[in-house]
Design a protein around this motif. Sequence first.
Motif, PDB file in Angstrom:
ATOM      1  N   SER A  47       5.645  -3.294 -10.313  1.00  0.00           N
ATOM      2  CA  SER A  47       5.644  -2.528  -9.071  1.00  0.00           C
ATOM      3  C   SER A  47       4.468  -1.567  -9.075  1.00  0.00           C
ATOM      4  O   SER A  47       4.238  -0.863 -10.055  1.00  0.00           O
ATOM      5  CB  SER A  47       6.955  -1.748  -8.935  1.00  0.00           C
ATOM      6  OG  SER A  47       6.970  -1.009  -7.738  1.00  0.00           O
ATOM      7  N   SER A  48       3.728  -1.564  -7.974  1.00  0.00           N
ATOM      8  CA  SER A  48       2.605  -0.644  -7.787  1.00  0.00           C
ATOM      9  C   SER A  48       2.866   0.158  -6.513  1.00  0.00           C
ATOM     10  O   SER A  48       3.817  -0.124  -5.789  1.00  0.00           O
ATOM     11  CB  SER A  48       1.302  -1.435  -7.660  1.00  0.00           C
ATOM     12  OG  SER A  48       1.205  -2.042  -6.385  1.00  0.00           O
ATOM     13  N   PRO A  49       2.008   1.116  -6.203  1.00  0.00           N
ATOM     14  CA  PRO A  49       2.210   1.866  -4.960  1.00  0.00           C
ATOM     15  C   PRO A  49       2.128   0.980  -3.713  1.00  0.00           C
ATOM     16  O   PRO A  49       2.713   1.311  -2.683  1.00  0.00           O
ATOM     17  CB  PRO A  49       1.063   2.889  -4.973  1.00  0.00           C
ATOM     18  CG  PRO A  49       0.696   3.027  -6.406  1.00  0.00           C
ATOM     19  CD  PRO A  49       0.934   1.676  -7.013  1.00  0.00           C
ATOM     20  N   ASP A  50       1.441  -0.155  -3.814  1.00  0.00           N
ATOM     21  CA  ASP A  50       1.225  -1.021  -2.655  1.00  0.00           C
ATOM     22  C   ASP A  50       2.231  -2.155  -2.506  1.00  0.00           C
ATOM     23  O   ASP A  50       2.538  -2.559  -1.391  1.00  0.00           O
ATOM     24  CB  ASP A  50      -0.183  -1.624  -2.704  1.00  0.00           C
ATOM     25  CG  ASP A  50      -1.252  -0.556  -2.695  1.00  0.00           C
ATOM     26  OD1 ASP A  50      -1.073   0.456  -1.992  1.00  0.00           O
ATOM     27  OD2 ASP A  50      -2.249  -0.725  -3.406  1.00  0.00           O
ATOM     28  N   HIS A  51       2.697  -2.714  -3.620  1.00  0.00           N
ATOM     29  CA  HIS A  51       3.589  -3.868  -3.552  1.00  0.00           C
ATOM     30  C   HIS A  51       4.228  -4.119  -4.914  1.00  0.00           C
ATOM     31  O   HIS A  51       3.886  -3.468  -5.890  1.00  0.00           O
ATOM     32  CB  HIS A  51       2.827  -5.117  -3.085  1.00  0.00           C
ATOM     33  CG  HIS A  51       1.670  -5.452  -3.964  1.00  0.00           C
ATOM     34  ND1 HIS A  51       0.402  -4.965  -3.749  1.00  0.00           N
ATOM     35  CD2 HIS A  51       1.587  -6.212  -5.080  1.00  0.00           C
ATOM     36  CE1 HIS A  51      -0.409  -5.417  -4.680  1.00  0.00           C
ATOM     37  NE2 HIS A  51       0.281  -6.169  -5.502  1.00  0.00           N
ATOM     38  N   THR A  52       5.139  -5.081  -4.930  1.00  0.00           N
ATOM     39  CA  THR A  52       5.789  -5.499  -6.169  1.00  0.00           C
ATOM     40  C   THR A  52       5.595  -6.996  -6.341  1.00  0.00           C
ATOM     41  O   THR A  52       5.926  -7.778  -5.449  1.00  0.00           O
ATOM     42  CB  THR A  52       7.294  -5.152  -6.148  1.00  0.00           C
ATOM     43  OG1 THR A  52       7.427  -3.729  -5.974  1.00  0.00           O
ATOM     44  CG2 THR A  52       7.975  -5.565  -7.442  1.00  0.00           C
ATOM     45  N   LEU A  53       5.029  -7.376  -7.488  1.00  0.00           N
ATOM     46  CA  LEU A  53       4.836  -8.790  -7.830  1.00  0.00           C
ATOM     47  C   LEU A  53       5.991  -9.251  -8.695  1.00  0.00           C
ATOM     48  O   LEU A  53       6.476  -8.484  -9.539  1.00  0.00           O
ATOM     49  CB  LEU A  53       3.552  -8.970  -8.642  1.00  0.00           C
ATOM     50  CG  LEU A  53       2.241  -8.575  -8.027  1.00  0.00           C
ATOM     51  CD1 LEU A  53       1.123  -8.713  -9.058  1.00  0.00           C
ATOM     52  CD2 LEU A  53       1.956  -9.466  -6.835  1.00  0.00           C
ATOM     53  N   THR A  54       6.407 -10.496  -8.516  1.00  0.00           N
ATOM     54  CA  THR A  54       7.450 -11.056  -9.380  1.00  0.00           C
ATOM     55  C   THR A  54       6.995 -12.416  -9.892  1.00  0.00           C
ATOM     56  O   THR A  54       6.182 -13.094  -9.262  1.00  0.00           O
ATOM     57  CB  THR A  54       8.785 -11.228  -8.627  1.00  0.00           C
ATOM     58  OG1 THR A  54       8.593 -12.120  -7.529  1.00  0.00           O
ATOM     59  CG2 THR A  54       9.327  -9.896  -8.146  1.00  0.00           C
ATOM     60  N   ARG A  55       7.551 -12.785 -11.036  1.00  0.00           N
ATOM     61  CA  ARG A  55       7.248 -14.097 -11.608  1.00  0.00           C
ATOM     62  C   ARG A  55       8.438 -14.531 -12.457  1.00  0.00           C
ATOM     63  O   ARG A  55       8.997 -13.737 -13.204  1.00  0.00           O
ATOM     64  CB  ARG A  55       5.997 -14.011 -12.469  1.00  0.00           C
ATOM     65  CG  ARG A  55       5.625 -15.321 -13.155  1.00  0.00           C
ATOM     66  CD  ARG A  55       4.311 -15.221 -13.899  1.00  0.00           C
ATOM     67  NE  ARG A  55       3.241 -15.006 -12.936  1.00  0.00           N
ATOM     68  CZ  ARG A  55       2.042 -14.523 -13.256  1.00  0.00           C
ATOM     69  NH1 ARG A  55       1.773 -14.187 -14.499  1.00  0.00           N
ATOM     70  NH2 ARG A  55       1.115 -14.369 -12.339  1.00  0.00           N
ATOM     71  N   LEU A  56       8.796 -15.798 -12.349  1.00  0.00           N
ATOM     72  CA  LEU A  56       9.833 -16.389 -13.198  1.00  0.00           C
ATOM     73  C   LEU A  56       9.148 -17.180 -14.300  1.00  0.00           C
ATOM     74  O   LEU A  56       8.273 -18.008 -14.015  1.00  0.00           O
ATOM     75  CB  LEU A  56      10.745 -17.310 -12.376  1.00  0.00           C
ATOM     76  CG  LEU A  56      11.819 -18.084 -13.146  1.00  0.00           C
ATOM     77  CD1 LEU A  56      12.816 -17.141 -13.821  1.00  0.00           C
ATOM     78  CD2 LEU A  56      12.537 -19.055 -12.220  1.00  0.00           C
TER      79      LEU A  56
END
Length: 126
Positions: free
Chosen positions: A84-93
């Motif tokens: 999670s960053s101030p701009d968005h949240t990345l996810t990965r499985l």
Amino acid sequence: LPGASAYFKCGVVAYSLDTKQEILQISCDTIASYGAVSEQVVRQMAEGVRRASNSHYAVATTGIAGPTGGTPEYPVGSVWIAVSSPDHTLTRLVHIKGNRNRVIRKAGSAAIELLEEELTAGNRTK
């Protein structure tokens, strides 16, 4: 590492659902709807850690390290990672083969790699 306090504010180990709800503010509806090992929960975990620590970036993992606990949808070795960053949240499985110790070790490495990707991408846009 020496000097880590300049960039590492805190860590949270939230195994129990109560801890995920109380400290990280994970919605009980999200856990009930998607399960503790899900993209939705890991996203809320990373965002909750970022808020709780007042940090620019936060990393979270949730998965099934084994040796038991796997399901057809998420077999042992399945780990969701979020940054999670101030701009968005990345996810990965990720799916990791091996025993519990290997799954935990490789999941940690994969989480750091995703954070590095995010930091590198952020530096390219500046």
